[in-house]
Design an enzyme around this catalytic site. Structure first.
Site, short mmCIF file in Angstrom:
data_model
loop_
_atom_site.label_atom_id
_atom_site.label_comp_id
_atom_site.label_asym_id
_atom_site.label_seq_id
_atom_site.Cartn_x
_atom_site.Cartn_y
_atom_site.Cartn_z
N CYS A 2 -6.38 -64.75 7.74
CA CYS A 2 -6.30 -63.36 8.20
C CYS A 2 -7.35 -63.05 9.27
O CYS A 2 -8.44 -63.62 9.25
CB CYS A 2 -6.54 -62.41 7.03
SG CYS A 2 -5.41 -62.68 5.67
N ARG A 27 -5.95 -68.02 14.62
CA ARG A 27 -6.28 -68.25 13.22
C ARG A 27 -5.03 -68.53 12.38
O ARG A 27 -5.14 -69.03 11.27
CB ARG A 27 -7.04 -67.05 12.65
CG ARG A 27 -8.39 -66.83 13.30
CD ARG A 27 -8.93 -65.46 12.98
NE ARG A 27 -9.43 -65.33 11.64
CZ ARG A 27 -10.68 -65.61 11.25
NH1 ARG A 27 -11.54 -66.05 12.13
NH2 ARG A 27 -11.06 -65.44 10.01
N TRP A 75 -2.32 -63.84 6.81
CA TRP A 75 -1.85 -65.17 6.44
C TRP A 75 -1.65 -65.09 4.93
O TRP A 75 -2.61 -65.02 4.17
CB TRP A 75 -2.89 -66.21 6.82
CG TRP A 75 -2.44 -67.62 6.70
CD1 TRP A 75 -1.70 -68.34 7.60
CD2 TRP A 75 -2.71 -68.53 5.63
NE1 TRP A 75 -1.50 -69.61 7.15
CE2 TRP A 75 -2.11 -69.76 5.95
CE3 TRP A 75 -3.42 -68.43 4.44
CZ2 TRP A 75 -2.18 -70.88 5.12
CZ3 TRP A 75 -3.49 -69.54 3.60
CH2 TRP A 75 -2.88 -70.74 3.96
N ASN A 99 -9.78 -59.67 4.77
CA ASN A 99 -9.68 -61.13 4.93
C ASN A 99 -10.41 -61.74 3.75
O ASN A 99 -11.58 -61.42 3.51
CB ASN A 99 -10.34 -61.54 6.26
CG ASN A 99 -10.50 -63.05 6.37
OD1 ASN A 99 -9.79 -63.81 5.72
ND2 ASN A 99 -11.44 -63.48 7.20
N GLY A 100 -9.73 -62.62 3.00
CA GLY A 100 -10.37 -63.26 1.85
C GLY A 100 -9.47 -63.16 0.63
O GLY A 100 -8.27 -62.91 0.76
N GLU A 482 -6.90 -89.58 12.40
CA GLU A 482 -6.83 -88.36 13.19
C GLU A 482 -5.54 -88.34 14.02
O GLU A 482 -4.89 -87.30 14.13
CB GLU A 482 -8.07 -88.25 14.08
CG GLU A 482 -8.12 -87.07 14.99
CD GLU A 482 -8.02 -85.71 14.30
OE1 GLU A 482 -8.06 -85.65 13.05
OE2 GLU A 482 -7.87 -84.70 15.01
N LYS A 486 -2.82 -85.36 13.73
CA LYS A 486 -2.48 -84.57 14.91
C LYS A 486 -0.97 -84.52 15.07
O LYS A 486 -0.40 -83.48 15.30
CB LYS A 486 -3.12 -85.24 16.14
CG LYS A 486 -3.63 -84.38 17.20
CD LYS A 486 -4.94 -83.69 16.93
CE LYS A 486 -5.07 -83.02 15.63
NZ LYS A 486 -6.31 -82.44 15.29
N GLU A 489 0.85 -82.45 12.15
CA GLU A 489 0.64 -81.00 12.06
C GLU A 489 1.35 -80.21 13.16
O GLU A 489 1.73 -79.07 12.94
CB GLU A 489 -0.85 -80.65 12.02
CG GLU A 489 -1.63 -80.91 13.29
CD GLU A 489 -3.09 -80.45 13.17
OE1 GLU A 489 -3.96 -81.14 13.71
OE2 GLU A 489 -3.36 -79.41 12.56
N HIS A 505 0.60 -104.85 0.97
CA HIS A 505 0.41 -104.60 -0.46
C HIS A 505 1.30 -103.46 -0.94
O HIS A 505 1.05 -102.89 -1.99
CB HIS A 505 -1.07 -104.33 -0.75
CG HIS A 505 -1.93 -105.50 -0.37
ND1 HIS A 505 -1.96 -106.66 -1.12
CD2 HIS A 505 -2.72 -105.72 0.70
CE1 HIS A 505 -2.76 -107.54 -0.51
NE2 HIS A 505 -3.22 -107.00 0.60
N LYS A 604 -6.26 -71.55 11.45
CA LYS A 604 -7.35 -72.25 12.12
C LYS A 604 -8.61 -72.26 11.27
O LYS A 604 -9.30 -73.26 11.17
CB LYS A 604 -7.62 -71.55 13.45
CG LYS A 604 -8.74 -72.16 14.29
CD LYS A 604 -8.27 -73.43 14.95
CE LYS A 604 -9.36 -74.11 15.76
NZ LYS A 604 -9.04 -75.53 15.99
C1 F6R Z 1 -6.58 -80.13 12.26
C2 F6R Z 1 -7.66 -79.21 11.98
C3 F6R Z 1 -8.10 -79.07 10.59
C4 F6R Z 1 -9.59 -78.72 10.52
C5 F6R Z 1 -9.97 -78.39 9.07
C6 F6R Z 1 -11.44 -78.09 8.93
O1 F6R Z 1 -6.28 -80.21 13.61
O2 F6R Z 1 -8.17 -78.55 12.86
O3 F6R Z 1 -7.79 -80.17 9.84
O4 F6R Z 1 -10.32 -79.80 10.99
O5 F6R Z 1 -9.24 -77.29 8.62
O6 F6R Z 1 -11.80 -76.98 9.68
P1 F6R Z 1 -13.28 -76.74 10.13
O7 F6R Z 1 -13.64 -77.84 11.05
O8 F6R Z 1 -13.29 -75.41 10.78
O9 F6R Z 1 -14.12 -76.78 8.88
#
Ligand code: F6R
Length: 609
Positions: A2, A27, A75, A99-100, A482, A486, A489, A505, A604
């Site tokens: 949020c 976000r 959210w 938010n929370g 990673e 990427k 997602e 295995h 985010k």
């Molecule tokens: C993926 C991505 C997430 C963040 C994760 C941690 O592209 O961005 O996997 O890395 O949510 O977020 P932070 O770094 O803000 O703690």
């Protein structure tokens, strides 16, 4: 997660709130709403969907007109995304955005229902609104009612509040969830993050735990939870509107991929003195480093993946054991840590609930904590014993690229300094590695230019895949994690990263004709081994995309596509190879017509568990 905004001033409030919420779109959200003082009354507009849906709805139903109000992007956590569940929520005299998560909302709801209060939504937020309204109806004083209410609330919250009896005033309070107060000329703001207000002001206060802010157009007053005034330090954001705009790029993600060379420069250069890393300003020096027994790197998602690369690098050159842990696991498994151990928390936002909880747990257990954080003044940054800021600037795209890249660069700085402090490398090697790290911005730029076209081509071949594998060994395996995240997602194609040597295995049974396998083979010592694994998947029909160094001699017929990257210091190659992995994910998502910057279901800044 949020996003909250609030405004008091001379501009059209609805317009400011919508624009400010646009700055928080990154976000992730599924509904939006605003509440504005209109002729002394609070007028609410809210809608499921994106901000555009809210704006369209207001075009039809009318838009609240006034000069003060609050806004929200939701959210969903409690209750599906719907018009009714969207914020703001109200009691008789109180309207708020949140938010929370209010953890004890069920008990509070029961209590309030017994008082005859009726609820319209499924949200925990409406409970907070009704509880505040309940106290306000008895106390008749807003700040005292807020204090009374927050004593009852368990969980995390940042609240933006308006009271019908106090027109053109916005109140705010926070616990655990972040909130800033933007300070302008005859106008003031609240926001979950700086991008919301940067178009209007760069000056802001960081609201601390349990502080309450009262804003009107003439100024801001802040009180603690005993109603005592607090003098705040004014902060100034060191970036401008361009940093949060797309600047001609079609998506934030590709803009941020292109910003990586600058981000590395900004992060690394100020930490190098006389050709060697110097982390003194972060309270890290050879004496501190020599005392470290065990290292744990704890984080979530991409940040955790940067820790995987960090583990390989630190173990290789500093000969110190590193455990990488997922924050949501670490915090609940009673980890065996204590005095002498170092817990490195990595976080772009500095607000991730699980990472924050893991850090607090580590401190409780007597371990030292080092935070690697991008967002200035965030909670993790403020609470860690030692802190290294990454200087990626604001990362807007949900999929992390430049923040991951600079996390890698800090892993190297730390590893080099630790290795030298522990006598594992001599000064010559120390300076050599550092010089190579300083060359990476230029190399990354080169790789972006060299690999964009081929990444685009490769992505075309992935569009119809149901699933794919990323394989590699050693650092290549750590990096593949990673690459795989990427892709999944933002393209919504299932993928896994797998240690190449582990395939036979079990997992090799997944390989069927034309299943794409992205094989990363950049480490000379493991090259032949990885090539053997590639042959194994190729023999079973896989469509192989191989990533290796320019000079590598690739055996005929083992790969359908070969993507070569410039030869460079091998330990640093993850910083180069992650570029085509990002580009492949990006172009796959673009070609599938997905919402690249705001992939479905994702947020985010993950401020709830
Ligand atoms: C993926 C991505 C997430 C963040 C994760 C941690 O592209 O961005 O996997 O890395 O949510 O977020 P932070 O770094 O803000 O703690």
């Amino acid at each position: 997660m949020c996003g909250i905004v609030g405004y008091v001033g001379h501009r059209d409030c609805s317009d400011v709130l919508v624009k400010a919420l646009t700055g928080l779109e990154y976000r992730g959200y599924d509904s939006a709403g605003i509440a504005v003082f209109e002729n002394q009354k609070i007028s609410v507009a809210k809608s499921k969907g994106k901000l555009k849906d809210l704006v369209d709805k207001m075009k039809v139903e009318g838009r609240p007109k006034g000069f003060a109000g609050i806004g929200h992007t939701r959210w969903a956590t409690h209750g599906e995304p719907s018009d009714i569940n969207s914020h703001p929520h109200s009691g008789a005299k109180v309207t708020l955005v949140h938010n929370g998560i209010i953890e004890n909302y069920k008990e509070l709801k029961e209590f309030l229902q017994k008082q005859g209060r009726v609820f319209l939504s499924d949200t925990d937020t409406e409970v907070a609104a009704q509880l505040l309204d309940y106290y306000y109806s008895h106390i008749k004083e807003p700040v005292k009612a807020i204090i009374e209410t927050t004593q009852e609330l368990k969980g995390s919250y940042a609240l933006g509040i308006v009271f019908e009896d106090f027109p053109n005033r916005v109140f705010a309070v926070r616990r655990e969830s972040p909130l800033i107060v933007g300070v302008g000329k005859s106008e003031n703001f609240i926001a979950s993050d700086v991008p919301a207000i940067i178009e209007y002001t760069k000056d802001y206060y960081l609201l601390e735990q349990d502080e309450i802010a009262i804003l009107d157009e003439n100024g801001v007053r802040v009180f603690d939870n005993h109603y005592q005034p607090v003098v705040k330090e004014l902060k100034t954001a060191d970036w401008d509107v361009d940093a949060v705009g797309k600047c001609g790029y079609p998506h934030y993600m590709i803009k941020e991929i292109n910003e990586q060379p600058t981000a590395i420069k900004n992060t690394v250069t100020p930490r190098v003195k006389d050709g060697m890393p110097c982390l003194d300003e972060c309270n890290i020096n050879p004496e501190v480093l020599r005392k470290i027994k065990n290292i744990y790197i704890v984080a979530c998602g991409s940040a955790m993946h940067s820790g995987m690369v960090g583990k390989y690098v630190i173990e290789e050159i500093a000969r110190t054991a590193v455990t990488v842990d997922i924050a949501s696991e670490f915090r609940y498994r009673n980890p065996i840590i204590g005095k002498g151990d170092l817990i490195i928390i990595v976080s772009q936002s500095g607000e991730t609930a699980d990472s924050l909880a893991a850090m607090r747990l580590a401190k409780e257990k007597g371990a030292k904590t080092l935070a690697i954080v991008n967002a200035m003044g965030s909670t993790i940054a403020r609470e860690a014993d030692m802190l290294i800021y990454t200087h990626a600037g604001p990362e807007i795209s949900v999929a992390s690229t430049k923040a991951y890249m600079v996390q890698l660069s800090v892993m190297y700085l730390f590893a080099f300094e630790l290795a030298f402090a522990k006598g594992q490398i001599d000064e010559e090697k120390y300076k050599y590695y550092t010089a190579k790290l300083l060359e990476t911005p230029e190399m990354v730029e080169k790789v972006i230019a060299q690999t964009t076209e081929i990444s685009q081509k490769i992505s075309m071949k992935l569009l119809t895949a149901d699933s794919l594998l990323y394989i590699g060994r050693g650092l290549d395996y750590a990096l593949s994690m990673e690459g795989s995240l990427k892709l999944k997602e933002i393209s919504y194609i299932h993928s896994e990263s797998y240690a190449a040597g582990e395939l036979k295995h079990g997992t090799i049974s997944l390989i069927t004709k034309d299943m794409p396998v992205i094989a990363v083979a950049t480490q000379s010592a493991l090259y032949e081994k990885t090539v053997s694994n590639i042959k194994e998947v190729k023999a079973r029909g896989a469509k192989v995309i191989m990533i290796c160094q320019d000079g590598n001699d690739v055996p005929k017929d083992i790969a359908d596509y070969v993507l070569k990257i410039p030869t460079f210091e091998e330990i640093l190659l993850p910083m180069l190879v992650c570029v085509p992995l990002q580009l492949i994910a990006y172009y796959t998502s673009v070609q599938k017509g997905n919402d690249v910057d705001q992939p479905r279901n994702l947020a985010k800044s993950v401020t709830v568990e």
